[in-house]
Design a protein around this motif. Structure first.
Motif, PDB file in Angstrom:
ATOM      1  N   PRO A 263       0.825  -1.210   0.000  1.00 31.24           N
ATOM      2  CA  PRO A 263       0.000   0.000   0.000  1.00 31.24           C
ATOM      3  C   PRO A 263       0.856   1.255   0.000  1.00 31.24           C
ATOM      4  O   PRO A 263       1.869   1.336   0.692  1.00 31.24           O
ATOM      5  CB  PRO A 263      -0.802  -0.127   1.300  1.00 31.24           C
ATOM      6  N   ASN A 276       0.127   2.912  -5.581  1.00 28.21           N
ATOM      7  CA  ASN A 276      -0.930   2.082  -5.008  1.00 28.21           C
ATOM      8  C   ASN A 276      -1.779   2.845  -4.001  1.00 28.21           C
ATOM      9  O   ASN A 276      -1.371   3.898  -3.488  1.00 28.21           O
ATOM     10  CB  ASN A 276      -0.323   0.861  -4.302  1.00 28.21           C
ATOM     11  N   VAL A 277      -2.938   2.291  -3.703  1.00 27.54           N
ATOM     12  CA  VAL A 277      -3.852   2.886  -2.735  1.00 27.54           C
ATOM     13  C   VAL A 277      -3.183   2.984  -1.370  1.00 27.54           C
ATOM     14  O   VAL A 277      -2.407   2.115  -0.975  1.00 27.54           O
ATOM     15  CB  VAL A 277      -5.165   2.086  -2.622  1.00 27.54           C
ATOM     16  N   SER A 279      -4.044   2.479   1.691  1.00 28.85           N
ATOM     17  CA  SER A 279      -4.923   1.826   2.662  1.00 28.85           C
ATOM     18  C   SER A 279      -4.649   0.328   2.629  1.00 28.85           C
ATOM     19  O   SER A 279      -4.736  -0.289   1.553  1.00 28.85           O
ATOM     20  CB  SER A 279      -6.388   2.097   2.319  1.00 28.85           C
ATOM     21  N   ARG A 281      -6.466  -1.984   3.986  1.00 21.97           N
ATOM     22  CA  ARG A 281      -7.736  -2.659   3.716  1.00 21.97           C
ATOM     23  C   ARG A 281      -8.106  -2.570   2.227  1.00 21.97           C
ATOM     24  O   ARG A 281      -8.483  -3.549   1.604  1.00 21.97           O
ATOM     25  CB  ARG A 281      -8.843  -2.050   4.582  1.00 21.97           C
ATOM     26  N   GLY A 282      -7.979  -1.368   1.651  1.00 21.32           N
ATOM     27  CA  GLY A 282      -8.302  -1.195   0.238  1.00 21.32           C
ATOM     28  C   GLY A 282      -7.343  -1.956  -0.657  1.00 21.32           C
ATOM     29  O   GLY A 282      -7.737  -2.512  -1.696  1.00 21.32           O
ATOM     30  N   TYR A 283      -6.072  -1.990  -0.267  1.00 15.74           N
ATOM     31  CA  TYR A 283      -5.048  -2.725  -1.013  1.00 15.74           C
ATOM     32  C   TYR A 283      -5.381  -4.221  -1.040  1.00 15.74           C
ATOM     33  O   TYR A 283      -5.378  -4.857  -2.104  1.00 15.74           O
ATOM     34  CB  TYR A 283      -3.693  -2.472  -0.343  1.00 15.74           C
ATOM     35  N   GLU A 285      -8.283  -5.668  -0.433  1.00 24.38           N
ATOM     36  CA  GLU A 285      -9.554  -5.916  -1.113  1.00 24.38           C
ATOM     37  C   GLU A 285      -9.382  -5.949  -2.625  1.00 24.38           C
ATOM     38  O   GLU A 285      -9.941  -6.817  -3.309  1.00 24.38           O
ATOM     39  CB  GLU A 285     -10.566  -4.833  -0.724  1.00 24.38           C
ATOM     40  N   ALA A 286      -8.602  -5.034  -3.157  1.00 27.33           N
ATOM     41  CA  ALA A 286      -8.369  -5.008  -4.603  1.00 27.33           C
ATOM     42  C   ALA A 286      -7.742  -6.314  -5.078  1.00 27.33           C
ATOM     43  O   ALA A 286      -8.184  -6.907  -6.075  1.00 27.33           O
ATOM     44  CB  ALA A 286      -7.479  -3.825  -4.967  1.00 27.33           C
ATOM     45  N   PRO A 293      -3.894  -2.945  -7.331  1.00 23.89           N
ATOM     46  CA  PRO A 293      -4.278  -1.942  -6.327  1.00 23.89           C
ATOM     47  C   PRO A 293      -3.797  -0.541  -6.671  1.00 23.89           C
ATOM     48  O   PRO A 293      -3.488   0.251  -5.781  1.00 23.89           O
ATOM     49  CB  PRO A 293      -3.594  -2.465  -5.066  1.00 23.89           C
ATOM     50  N   GLU A 295      -3.823   3.260  -7.540  1.00 23.46           N
ATOM     51  CA  GLU A 295      -4.729   4.387  -7.293  1.00 23.46           C
ATOM     52  C   GLU A 295      -4.611   5.457  -8.367  1.00 23.46           C
ATOM     53  O   GLU A 295      -5.577   6.141  -8.692  1.00 23.46           O
ATOM     54  CB  GLU A 295      -4.422   4.994  -5.926  1.00 23.46           C
TER      55      GLU A 295
END
Length: 373
Positions: A263, A276-277, A279, A281-283, A285-286, A293, A295
């Motif tokens: 991330p 990359n994102v 986060s 959690r967002g990383y 999830e992607a 991931p 961004e």
């Protein structure tokens, strides 16, 4: 130098330091998910880069990873990517993590360059900085690395704390030099928005040092360390000799390709930069949903690439090639900056002086656009 580098962002820490604006979490609940996600991201880029000659684990605090996680990460890295036989393998560490067993593990895993986040050898300063170790921990950590056989150890130090005087800073430098480190990174404390210190500054509870004091600390640090035989090769970095500069970080300053995993990690290849994102959690999830991931991304125009090349070159004693300056107005300004003692010529290279390092961020805009210095 055209071989790419690999960076992996480990976004976990024991606690969040009040000055730190790097992406990290003082929470380990997503650590296993992060590891699985990083391994998945490796698969996306397998075969996309040439043989790497550097690996850099940064953070966060990579040494905070449990041994089995770190072993699994390194095993997967080597399984997905090719590395040169003499590759530089770096990891950032916290003194509290560097037990004799941890030092031995790092050696077994193939790391050959260790950065230790010492920051200070004064306990009151470490307390102010929110560090979880004390001076004795730092001394013991460096000793354990030497005992484990590491011959490329770097110390990270911070100066310019509110109320800090030059005598105490020079004492920290002297203590650091007693270990004969191959590398020193000396960073001025910067107070960033969004950090604990940033909020304290906004509330009037923390006053940063002034520009004149900043200048004195920087120049004294450079004079002291170069006087002790170290090469001041980048604004904040010193090496015992040219073979101990940080090869990985030099890729950023020379616009050499690099891949960043994790991330908030950044990558660069063939003029394109992507990130990359920011986060965990967002990383995760992607990647669970088979998506990269990423961004955002950018491809610089020739003019932007020119400005960036000059700006990055001015961060280092390598400077930039004089052929980068093409129009008459830029050349006139270049001559002026040389006469004012900010730059000097070394063959076809334009190199910043010690005074030039102090204004390195302003020089590119002054050269290439309207501006004053």
């Amino acid at each position: 130098m055209d071989q790419p580098g690999l960076y992996i962002h480990v976004p976990f820490c024991r606690s969040k330091c009040p000055y730190c604006d790097f992406y990290s979490l003082a929470n380990t609940s997503l650590m296993r998910d992060w590891l699985d996600a990083v391994i998945s991201e490796m698969g996306i880029y397998k075969g996309c880069f040439k043989t790497f000659n550097t690996l850099y684990l940064g953070g966060g605090t990579p040494s905070f990873l449990p041994g089995p996680h770190l072993e699994a990460l390194v095993t997967q890295v080597r399984g997905h990517f090719a590395f040169a036989p003499d590759a530089e393998m770096s990891i950032e560490t916290n003194p509290r993590d560097l037990t004799a067993e941890e030092a031995a593990l790092l050696k077994t895993l193939g790391f050959n360059r260790i950065n230790v986040g010492v920051q200070s050898f004064h306990d009151d300063e470490l307390c102010f900085l929110g560090r979880q170790h004390n001076a004795k921990d730092a001394i013991a950590a460096v000793s354990r690395l030497r005992d484990a056989g590491f011959d490329n150890v770097g110390l990270d130090l911070i100066y310019g704390l509110p109320g800090q005087d030059m005598e105490r800073w020079l004492d920290t430098l002297e203590k650091g030099l007693s270990f004969e480190p191959e590398h020193l990174s000396c960073y001025q404390l910067t107070i960033e928005k969004g950090t604990v210190f940033g909020r304290r500054k906004e509330e009037g509870d923390l006053d940063p040092i002034g520009e004149d004091v900043e200048r004195e600390f920087f120049l004294t640090t450079s004079e002291f360390l170069t006087g002790r035989g170290y090469c001041h090769y980048e604004i904040s970095n010193f090496a015992r000799d040219t073979k101990h500069t940080c090869l990985h970080n030099e890729k950023y300053w020379r616009r050499t390709p690099y891949l960043g995993l994790g991330p908030a990690a950044h990558s660069f290849q063939e003029g394109r930069r992507w990130w990359n994102v920011r986060s965990v959690r967002g990383y995760c999830e992607a990647l669970r949903n088979d998506r990269a991931p990423v961004e955002g991304e950018e491809t610089l125009s020739p003019a932007q690439a020119h400005l960036e090349s000059v700006a990055l070159g001015l961060r280092t004693r390598r400077g930039f090639d004089s052929s980068e300056i093409v129009n008459q107005m830029e050349r006139k300004k270049l001559d002026e900056l040389e006469s004012r003692g900010f730059l000097h010529r070394d063959g076809n290279r334009v190199v910043p002086t010690r005074e030039g390092f102090l204004v390195a961020e302003q020089i590119p805009l002054y050269l290439c656009e309207e501006g004053r210095l």
